[in-house]
Structures are given as structure tokens and as C-alpha cells.
Design a protein around this motif. Structure first.
Motif, PDB file in Angstrom:
ATOM      1  N   GLY A  74       0.652  -1.387  -0.126  1.00  0.00           N
ATOM      2  CA  GLY A  74      -0.025   0.145  -0.183  1.00  0.00           C
ATOM      3  C   GLY A  74       0.829   1.178  -0.152  1.00  0.00           C
ATOM      4  N   CYS A  75       2.136   1.218  -0.115  1.00  0.00           N
ATOM      5  CA  CYS A  75       2.857   2.400  -0.172  1.00  0.00           C
ATOM      6  C   CYS A  75       4.257   2.077  -0.708  1.00  0.00           C
ATOM      7  N   ASP A  76       5.146   2.964  -1.242  1.00  0.00           N
ATOM      8  CA  ASP A  76       6.436   2.673  -1.554  1.00  0.00           C
ATOM      9  C   ASP A  76       7.407   3.495  -0.798  1.00  0.00           C
ATOM     10  N   VAL A  77       8.254   2.552   0.127  1.00  0.00           N
ATOM     11  CA  VAL A  77       9.004   3.157   1.172  1.00  0.00           C
ATOM     12  C   VAL A  77       9.926   4.216   0.794  1.00  0.00           C
ATOM     13  N   THR A  78      10.456   4.174  -0.468  1.00  0.00           N
ATOM     14  CA  THR A  78      11.474   5.142  -1.159  1.00  0.00           C
ATOM     15  C   THR A  78      11.026   6.696  -1.184  1.00  0.00           C
ATOM     16  N   ARG A  79       9.630   6.922  -0.957  1.00  0.00           N
ATOM     17  CA  ARG A  79       8.973   8.243  -0.958  1.00  0.00           C
ATOM     18  C   ARG A  79       9.137   8.724   0.551  1.00  0.00           C
ATOM     19  N   TRP A  80       9.552   7.910   1.406  1.00  0.00           N
ATOM     20  CA  TRP A  80       9.564   8.440   2.805  1.00  0.00           C
ATOM     21  C   TRP A  80      11.083   8.970   3.200  1.00  0.00           C
ATOM     22  N   ASP A  81      11.027  10.019   3.840  1.00  0.00           N
ATOM     23  CA  ASP A  81      12.326  11.033   3.978  1.00  0.00           C
ATOM     24  C   ASP A  81      13.343  10.165   4.842  1.00  0.00           C
ATOM     25  N   GLY A  82      12.748   9.057   5.596  1.00  0.00           N
ATOM     26  CA  GLY A  82      13.772   8.137   6.423  1.00  0.00           C
ATOM     27  C   GLY A  82      14.358   7.064   5.813  1.00  0.00           C
ATOM     28  N   PHE A  83      14.166   7.073   4.511  1.00  0.00           N
ATOM     29  CA  PHE A  83      14.350   5.658   3.723  1.00  0.00           C
ATOM     30  C   PHE A  83      15.807   5.560   3.493  1.00  0.00           C
ATOM     31  N   TYR A  84      16.609   6.504   3.122  1.00  0.00           N
ATOM     32  CA  TYR A  84      17.930   6.583   2.760  1.00  0.00           C
ATOM     33  C   TYR A  84      18.810   6.102   4.146  1.00  0.00           C
ATOM     34  N   LEU A  85      18.370   6.504   5.207  1.00  0.00           N
ATOM     35  CA  LEU A  85      18.985   6.171   6.357  1.00  0.00           C
ATOM     36  C   LEU A  85      18.845   4.728   6.518  1.00  0.00           C
ATOM     37  N   LEU A  86      17.513   4.259   6.651  1.00  0.00           N
ATOM     38  CA  LEU A  86      17.361   2.940   7.020  1.00  0.00           C
ATOM     39  C   LEU A  86      17.973   1.914   5.810  1.00  0.00           C
ATOM     40  N   ARG A  87      18.131   2.395   4.654  1.00  0.00           N
ATOM     41  CA  ARG A  87      18.586   1.799   3.531  1.00  0.00           C
ATOM     42  C   ARG A  87      20.384   1.719   3.959  1.00  0.00           C
ATOM     43  N   ASP A  88      20.786   2.936   4.263  1.00  0.00           N
ATOM     44  CA  ASP A  88      22.389   2.821   4.589  1.00  0.00           C
ATOM     45  C   ASP A  88      22.669   1.912   5.821  1.00  0.00           C
ATOM     46  N   ILE A  89      21.691   1.903   6.800  1.00  0.00           N
ATOM     47  CA  ILE A  89      22.029   1.046   7.949  1.00  0.00           C
ATOM     48  C   ILE A  89      21.952  -0.397   7.517  1.00  0.00           C
ATOM     49  N   GLN A  90      20.986  -0.924   6.753  1.00  0.00           N
ATOM     50  CA  GLN A  90      20.942  -2.114   6.328  1.00  0.00           C
ATOM     51  C   GLN A  90      22.039  -2.551   5.574  1.00  0.00           C
ATOM     52  N   GLU A  91      22.401  -1.804   4.390  1.00  0.00           N
ATOM     53  CA  GLU A  91      23.631  -2.195   3.782  1.00  0.00           C
ATOM     54  C   GLU A  91      24.759  -2.242   4.428  1.00  0.00           C
ATOM     55  N   PHE A  92      24.972  -1.415   5.498  1.00  0.00           N
ATOM     56  CA  PHE A  92      26.193  -1.402   6.467  1.00  0.00           C
ATOM     57  C   PHE A  92      26.208  -2.723   7.112  1.00  0.00           C
ATOM     58  N   ARG A  93      25.091  -3.115   7.714  1.00  0.00           N
ATOM     59  CA  ARG A  93      24.947  -4.402   8.157  1.00  0.00           C
ATOM     60  C   ARG A  93      25.191  -5.656   7.368  1.00  0.00           C
ATOM     61  N   MET A  94      24.738  -5.404   6.188  1.00  0.00           N
ATOM     62  CA  MET A  94      25.056  -6.424   5.047  1.00  0.00           C
ATOM     63  C   MET A  94      26.554  -6.727   4.956  1.00  0.00           C
ATOM     64  N   ALA A  95      26.953  -5.645   4.932  1.00  0.00           N
ATOM     65  CA  ALA A  95      28.378  -5.516   4.448  1.00  0.00           C
ATOM     66  C   ALA A  95      29.278  -5.998   5.766  1.00  0.00           C
ATOM     67  N   LEU A  96      28.998  -5.626   6.920  1.00  0.00           N
ATOM     68  CA  LEU A  96      29.920  -6.302   8.034  1.00  0.00           C
ATOM     69  C   LEU A  96      29.592  -7.666   8.542  1.00  0.00           C
ATOM     70  N   HIS A  97      28.268  -8.169   7.860  1.00  0.00           N
ATOM     71  CA  HIS A  97      28.207  -9.621   8.242  1.00  0.00           C
ATOM     72  C   HIS A  97      29.074 -10.362   7.142  1.00  0.00           C
ATOM     73  N   THR A  98      29.234  -9.737   6.030  1.00  0.00           N
ATOM     74  CA  THR A  98      30.257 -10.534   5.052  1.00  0.00           C
ATOM     75  C   THR A  98      31.788 -10.308   5.574  1.00  0.00           C
ATOM     76  N   MET A  99      31.988  -9.253   6.089  1.00  0.00           N
ATOM     77  CA  MET A  99      33.308  -9.135   6.771  1.00  0.00           C
ATOM     78  C   MET A  99      33.564  -9.769   7.920  1.00  0.00           C
ATOM     79  N   ARG A 100      32.522 -10.024   8.779  1.00  0.00           N
ATOM     80  CA  ARG A 100      32.826 -11.154   9.690  1.00  0.00           C
ATOM     81  C   ARG A 100      32.989 -12.529   9.564  1.00  0.00           C
ATOM     82  N   ALA A 101      32.304 -12.703   8.369  1.00  0.00           N
ATOM     83  CA  ALA A 101      32.354 -14.182   7.893  1.00  0.00           C
ATOM     84  C   ALA A 101      33.582 -14.344   7.220  1.00  0.00           C
TER      85      ALA A 101
END
Length: 287
Positions: free
Chosen positions: A226-253
Motif C-alpha cells: 500500500g505504499c512505496d517506502v522510497t518516498r519516505w524521508d527516512g528511507f535513505y537512513l534505513l537503507r544505509d544502515i541495512q547495507e552497512f549491516r550486510m557488509a559487516l556480516h560479510t566481513m565477519r564471515a
């Protein structure tokens, strides 16, 4: 593990004869269709929350994995929490529209009366950076500075939808559909109270960062929710956090499995702006 299985089954009056290992070595399927899960030591609270979540979702009319009824759970054996579940019927992965619908139903529920953790998206990131032993000190210095930047941005998270129970994990395999079209939500263990947008960002990353789904599929997801989260002002922050978490997961592995090192280096380069515009080629690769 089998001795713990037997002891737990005896305690609740279930026959463990013929138990077969399923998935990890801490899950067993019994001939009568009961699945027994054995938690880690000291994880009773985690198991108790998962049990409470399953009961709450069922009471709210949300299809989810079901507990074996009339058994007090979890059962504690040798410091491990043991839980008993009904085996899922034959099923297949849900479509993006079905996933979005299941998340929407979850997000619209009133908050439960039992205690549930609040989302802490930056927790343990500092430890993950320290554990990234295969990365250079310069890399770790950049990551620590990036983490501080994200902390500051998180404190100023723009207003969005009311916080609710969220799935809080990659939901790709956690929404399944039975042969009679019942949509079942699984993966209860990481559910927390948080911004609903956190669950939606994952689909946007799959489209605009990883290119594992196309724009039409992403549009189906947005329509289903019912909505597109990319149109929300906070999207870029949550995207950046999740991408950083994904990168750190790979580094730890990569610290334990060198096969992940190339991907760890690639993801860090993308985060630092050395790989051009999204979508980033190879972001989802294993090596």
C-alpha cells in the motif's frame, strides 16, 4: 542433543522414537509431525519470546507456525530451552505481493501486552568492525566514522508510520503459502517493536541496490503493501544502515572463511562511494 531431545520429550509425554534431524543439528522431526527445536544455552528468554509471539499471532488471527497445544513451553533441559511445534503443511515461497500483504497485516496489529525488545539497528556494529580482522586498519577507521555518522542520523529519524511489531529480518524465506493458499508468516525469533518501514526497505534494496528483483516486481510489492517506502524521508537512513549491516556480516564471515573476503572488500568499496551508482554489480555474490 539427542539426550536433550529424549529428556524433553519424556517430560511432556511425547514419544521421541524415530526422530530425524531437520535443518540444523538442533531441530528434530518426529514421526507424528511434531518438530522439536533445541535452543542454545542461556537462551530461555529468546525461546519464551518466540513462544509468546506464536501464541499472540495466532490469537490475532495471523497464520503462523503453530505450537503443539497443551504443553507448557519452553521446557528447560541442561540449560537449553526446548520448544515443540507443528510441522508446516506442504508449502511454497510466497510471491512479493503475498509477502507485502503478510507484512502489512503484521504491522497493523496492536502492540502485544508481553515485553518485546525495541529495534536497535546499530547494536553490536562496533564489535563487528573490530571482528573484521581481514580488513585494514584504515578500513576499520572509516567504518567507525561511518557508524558514528549513522548514530547521529538515527537520533534524528524522520517521523513515519507508528512503530509496531516488525519482522526485522530478511523475510525472503519467511513467508510461505500452503497448497490451499494459506499465507503463513514464519521467522518469529527476531521480531521486535520498530518502524514498519524497516521491513519494507529490504525489498527496495533487493531492487535498487542488488538488482535481484526488477522494477515491476518491486511495484507489485509496493501495491501489495500500500505504499512505496522510497518516498519516505527516512528511507535513505534505513537503507544505509541495512547495507552497512550486510557488509559487516560479510566481513565477519571473511575472518573465518576466506571465500567471503573478495565480497567483503567489494561491499566496503561500494559503501565508500568507489563503485559508482546503484545498483551495484556483484553486491549479492558470495565471493
Amino acid at each position: 542433543m539427542r539426550s536433550i531431545l529424549w529428556a524433553a520429550c519424556v517430560r511432556v509425554g511425547i514419544d521421541a522414537e524415530g526422530a530425524e534431524v531437520v535443518g540444523p543439528q538442533t531441530a528434530y522431526k518426529l514421526p507424528d509431525g511434531v518438530v522439536v527445536r533445541i535452543g542454545g544455552r542461556g537462551k530461555k528468554l529468546v525461546a519464551s519470546r518466540e513462544v509468546a509471539m506464536a501464541r499472540w499471532l495466532d490469537a490475532c488471527g495471523v497464520s503462523t507456525v503453530r505450537l503443539v497445544p497443551d504443553i507448557p513451553q519452553p521446557v528447560l533441559v541442561d540449560g537449553r530451552a526446548v520448544t515443540f511445534w507443528q510441522n508446516l503443511p506442504p508449502h511454497h515461497p510466497g510471491t512479493l505481493t503475498q509477502v507485502a500483504g503478510a507484512l502489512g497485516r503484521l504491522h497493523r496489529l496492536p502492540l502485544p501486552e508481553f515485553e518485546l525488545r525495541r529495534l536497535a539497528p546499530l547494536a553490536r556494529m562496533a564489535e563487528d568492525i573490530t571482528a573484521a580482522r581481514t580488513m585494514s586498519e584504515d578500513d576499520r577507521h572509516w567504518m567507525r566514522a561511518h557508524l558514528e555518522e549513522l548514530r547521529g542520523r538515527w537520533k534524528a529519524l524522520p517521523p513515519g508510520r507508528s512503530w509496531s511489531v516488525i519482522h526485522a529480518d530478511d523475510w525472503d524465506d519467511d513467508v510461505v503459502v500452503t497448497d490451499d493458499d494459506e499465507v503463513i508468516l514464519t521467522g518469529l525469533g527476531r521480531m521486535v517493536i520498530g518502524p514498519p518501514e524497516w521491513d519494507l526497505v529490504h525489498a527496495a534494496i533487493e531492487c535498487w541496490t542488488m538488482a535481484s528483483i526488477n522494477a515491476a516486481q518491486y511495484a507489485d510489492f509496493c501495491t501489495g503493501y500500500g505504499c512505496d517506502v522510497t518516498r519516505w524521508d527516512g528511507f535513505y537512513l534505513l537503507r544505509d544502515i541495512q547495507e552497512f549491516r550486510m557488509a559487516l556480516h560479510t566481513m565477519r564471515a571473511a575472518a573465518d572463511h576466506p571465500v567471503y573476503q573478495r565480497q567483503a572488500v567489494r561491499r566496503l568499496a561500494y559503501l565508500r562511494g568507489d563503485g559508482g551508482m546503484r545498483p551495484w554489480p556483484g553486491w549479492g555474490d558470495l565471493d
